[in-house]
Design a protein around this motif. Structure first.
Motif, mmCIF file in Angstrom:
data_model
loop_
_atom_site.group_PDB
_atom_site.id
_atom_site.type_symbol
_atom_site.label_atom_id
_atom_site.label_comp_id
_atom_site.label_asym_id
_atom_site.label_seq_id
_atom_site.Cartn_x
_atom_site.Cartn_y
_atom_site.Cartn_z
ATOM 1 N N ASP A 43 65.078 45.496 47.541
ATOM 2 C CA ASP A 43 66.191 45.528 46.582
ATOM 3 C C ASP A 43 66.397 44.227 45.816
ATOM 4 O OD1 ASP A 43 66.748 48.219 47.141
ATOM 5 O OD2 ASP A 43 68.068 47.672 48.801
ATOM 6 N N GLU A 44 65.668 43.146 46.146
ATOM 7 C CA GLU A 44 65.708 41.933 45.331
ATOM 8 C C GLU A 44 64.919 42.182 44.049
ATOM 9 O OE1 GLU A 44 65.932 37.825 47.873
ATOM 10 O OE2 GLU A 44 63.968 38.640 47.482
ATOM 11 N N MET A 45 65.267 41.476 42.991
ATOM 12 C CA MET A 45 64.497 41.589 41.758
ATOM 13 C C MET A 45 63.142 40.923 41.960
ATOM 14 S SD MET A 45 66.263 43.443 39.816
ATOM 15 C CE MET A 45 65.526 43.326 38.197
ATOM 16 N N VAL A 46 62.092 41.616 41.535
ATOM 17 C CA VAL A 46 60.735 41.123 41.674
ATOM 18 C C VAL A 46 60.037 41.269 40.324
ATOM 19 C CG1 VAL A 46 59.817 43.350 42.476
ATOM 20 C CG2 VAL A 46 58.633 41.240 43.065
ATOM 21 N N THR A 47 59.233 40.268 39.964
ATOM 22 C CA THR A 47 58.470 40.345 38.721
ATOM 23 C C THR A 47 57.115 40.960 39.005
ATOM 24 O OG1 THR A 47 59.603 38.439 37.786
ATOM 25 C CG2 THR A 47 57.493 39.033 36.795
ATOM 26 N N LEU A 48 56.786 41.978 38.235
ATOM 27 C CA LEU A 48 55.529 42.694 38.358
ATOM 28 C C LEU A 48 54.678 42.371 37.137
ATOM 29 C CD1 LEU A 48 54.229 44.818 40.210
ATOM 30 C CD2 LEU A 48 55.204 46.561 38.733
ATOM 31 N N TRP A 49 53.464 41.852 37.374
ATOM 32 C CA TRP A 49 52.542 41.548 36.286
ATOM 33 C C TRP A 49 51.706 42.790 36.028
ATOM 34 C CZ3 TRP A 49 50.811 36.207 34.757
ATOM 35 C CH2 TRP A 49 51.844 35.296 34.944
ATOM 36 N N LEU A 50 51.768 43.297 34.823
ATOM 37 C CA LEU A 50 51.084 44.529 34.451
ATOM 38 C C LEU A 50 49.756 44.267 33.757
ATOM 39 C CD1 LEU A 50 54.189 46.409 33.000
ATOM 40 C CD2 LEU A 50 53.316 46.435 35.352
ATOM 41 N N ASP A 51 49.488 43.018 33.419
ATOM 42 C CA ASP A 51 48.268 42.682 32.676
ATOM 43 C C ASP A 51 47.383 41.765 33.512
ATOM 44 O OD1 ASP A 51 49.951 40.469 32.609
ATOM 45 O OD2 ASP A 51 49.435 39.926 30.567
ATOM 46 N N GLY A 52 46.195 41.480 33.034
ATOM 47 C CA GLY A 52 45.281 40.580 33.725
ATOM 48 C C GLY A 52 44.393 41.314 34.714
ATOM 49 N N SER A 53 43.691 40.529 35.527
ATOM 50 C CA SER A 53 42.861 41.086 36.598
ATOM 51 C C SER A 53 43.059 40.221 37.835
ATOM 52 C CB SER A 53 41.392 41.142 36.191
ATOM 53 O OG SER A 53 40.853 39.853 36.035
ATOM 54 N N TYR A 54 42.847 40.828 39.003
ATOM 55 C CA TYR A 54 43.168 40.189 40.268
ATOM 56 C C TYR A 54 42.085 40.509 41.286
ATOM 57 C CZ TYR A 54 47.570 40.069 37.831
ATOM 58 O OH TYR A 54 48.510 39.857 36.880
ATOM 59 N N ILE A 55 41.812 39.568 42.185
ATOM 60 C CA ILE A 55 40.916 39.820 43.306
ATOM 61 C C ILE A 55 41.778 40.441 44.406
ATOM 62 C CG2 ILE A 55 39.341 38.840 45.006
ATOM 63 C CD1 ILE A 55 38.316 38.677 42.107
ATOM 64 N N LEU A 56 41.491 41.712 44.706
ATOM 65 C CA LEU A 56 42.267 42.466 45.686
ATOM 66 C C LEU A 56 41.328 43.140 46.674
ATOM 67 C CD1 LEU A 56 44.667 44.167 43.102
ATOM 68 C CD2 LEU A 56 45.223 42.256 44.618
ATOM 69 N N THR A 57 41.803 43.383 47.873
ATOM 70 C CA THR A 57 41.004 44.066 48.886
ATOM 71 C C THR A 57 41.058 45.569 48.643
ATOM 72 O OG1 THR A 57 41.437 42.328 50.489
ATOM 73 C CG2 THR A 57 40.711 44.445 51.359
ATOM 74 N N VAL A 58 39.872 46.174 48.534
ATOM 75 C CA VAL A 58 39.755 47.619 48.288
ATOM 76 C C VAL A 58 38.917 48.231 49.408
ATOM 77 C CG1 VAL A 58 38.927 49.404 46.706
ATOM 78 C CG2 VAL A 58 39.929 47.296 45.793
ATOM 79 N N ASN A 59 39.373 49.353 49.929
ATOM 80 C CA ASN A 59 38.640 50.063 50.959
ATOM 81 C C ASN A 59 37.682 51.052 50.325
ATOM 82 O OD1 ASN A 59 38.411 52.628 52.820
ATOM 83 N ND2 ASN A 59 38.725 50.849 54.131
ATOM 84 N N GLY A 60 36.414 51.025 50.739
ATOM 85 C CA GLY A 60 35.413 51.973 50.251
ATOM 86 C C GLY A 60 34.395 51.301 49.353
ATOM 87 N N THR A 61 33.372 52.056 49.004
ATOM 88 C CA THR A 61 32.347 51.577 48.081
ATOM 89 C C THR A 61 32.906 51.642 46.666
ATOM 90 O OG1 THR A 61 30.621 52.380 49.547
ATOM 91 C CG2 THR A 61 29.994 51.968 47.262
ATOM 92 N N VAL A 62 32.686 50.574 45.901
ATOM 93 C CA VAL A 62 33.277 50.461 44.563
ATOM 94 C C VAL A 62 32.185 50.218 43.536
ATOM 95 C CG1 VAL A 62 34.886 49.152 43.118
ATOM 96 C CG2 VAL A 62 35.393 49.491 45.547
ATOM 97 N N THR A 63 32.258 50.927 42.415
ATOM 98 C CA THR A 63 31.371 50.678 41.278
ATOM 99 C C THR A 63 32.208 50.160 40.114
ATOM 100 O OG1 THR A 63 31.584 52.959 40.508
ATOM 101 C CG2 THR A 63 29.724 52.476 41.956
ATOM 102 N N VAL A 64 31.573 49.419 39.225
ATOM 103 C CA VAL A 64 32.268 48.885 38.057
ATOM 104 C C VAL A 64 32.790 50.047 37.212
ATOM 105 C CG1 VAL A 64 31.977 47.587 35.908
ATOM 106 C CG2 VAL A 64 30.924 46.758 38.025
ATOM 107 N N GLY A 65 34.037 49.956 36.797
ATOM 108 C CA GLY A 65 34.656 50.993 35.975
ATOM 109 C C GLY A 65 35.309 52.100 36.767
ATOM 110 N N GLN A 66 35.211 52.050 38.079
ATOM 111 C CA GLN A 66 35.777 53.094 38.930
ATOM 112 C C GLN A 66 37.283 52.947 39.048
ATOM 113 O OE1 GLN A 66 34.064 53.086 42.833
ATOM 114 N NE2 GLN A 66 35.178 54.875 43.507
ATOM 115 N N GLN A 67 37.987 54.079 39.095
ATOM 116 C CA GLN A 67 39.431 54.058 39.321
ATOM 117 C C GLN A 67 39.712 53.622 40.754
ATOM 118 O OE1 GLN A 67 42.226 57.085 37.835
ATOM 119 N NE2 GLN A 67 42.668 57.491 39.991
ATOM 120 N N ILE A 68 40.708 52.774 40.905
ATOM 121 C CA ILE A 68 41.165 52.319 42.215
ATOM 122 C C ILE A 68 42.567 52.902 42.429
ATOM 123 C CG2 ILE A 68 41.730 50.304 43.628
ATOM 124 C CD1 ILE A 68 38.709 50.625 42.928
#
Length: 110
Positions: A43-68
């Motif tokens: 319930d605190e105000m939080v700033t959400l960044w909607l642009d840019g790119s980020y290094i994030l942990t993803v589960n599964g095999t990933v290909t470039v351009g794939q939806q996460i």
């Protein structure tokens, strides 16, 4: 310029946090998918960044351009149908939990 304008581009917007969030967490709030800028308690105000790119942990095999997808547990997954659309992969990764460069969708239309 309209006197009632709040954000010029709405790339970094603030919302009440739906749960405790840490800086760098991927999150969807309604139709917005982005990355948390600073820690926030529920319930605190939080700033959400909607642009840019980020290094994030993803589960599964990933290909470039794939939806996460963002699962209900707050984890990212490359599995089709596992969670809600979050963003697109910019780098590939092998199976398991791997660091992947992801660009969040930002404003997600329904």
């Amino acid at each position: 310029m309209a006197l009632n304008q709040r954000y010029t581009r709405a790339d970094h917007i603030s919302f009440p946090a739906p749960r405790a969030l840490k800086s760098g967490d991927p999150v969807r709030i309604g139709q917005f998918a982005g990355v948390v800028h600073t820690d926030a308690a529920r319930d605190e105000m939080v700033t959400l960044w909607l642009d840019g790119s980020y290094i994030l942990t993803v589960n599964g095999t990933v290909t470039v351009g794939q939806q996460i997808n963002l699962t209900s547990t707050g984890m990212l997954s490359s599995t089709v149908g596992n969670g809600e659309p979050f963003g697109v992969a910019l780098t590939p990764a092998g199976p398991g939990n791997s660091p992947v460069e992801v660009a969040p969708y930002g404003k997600v239309p329904r």
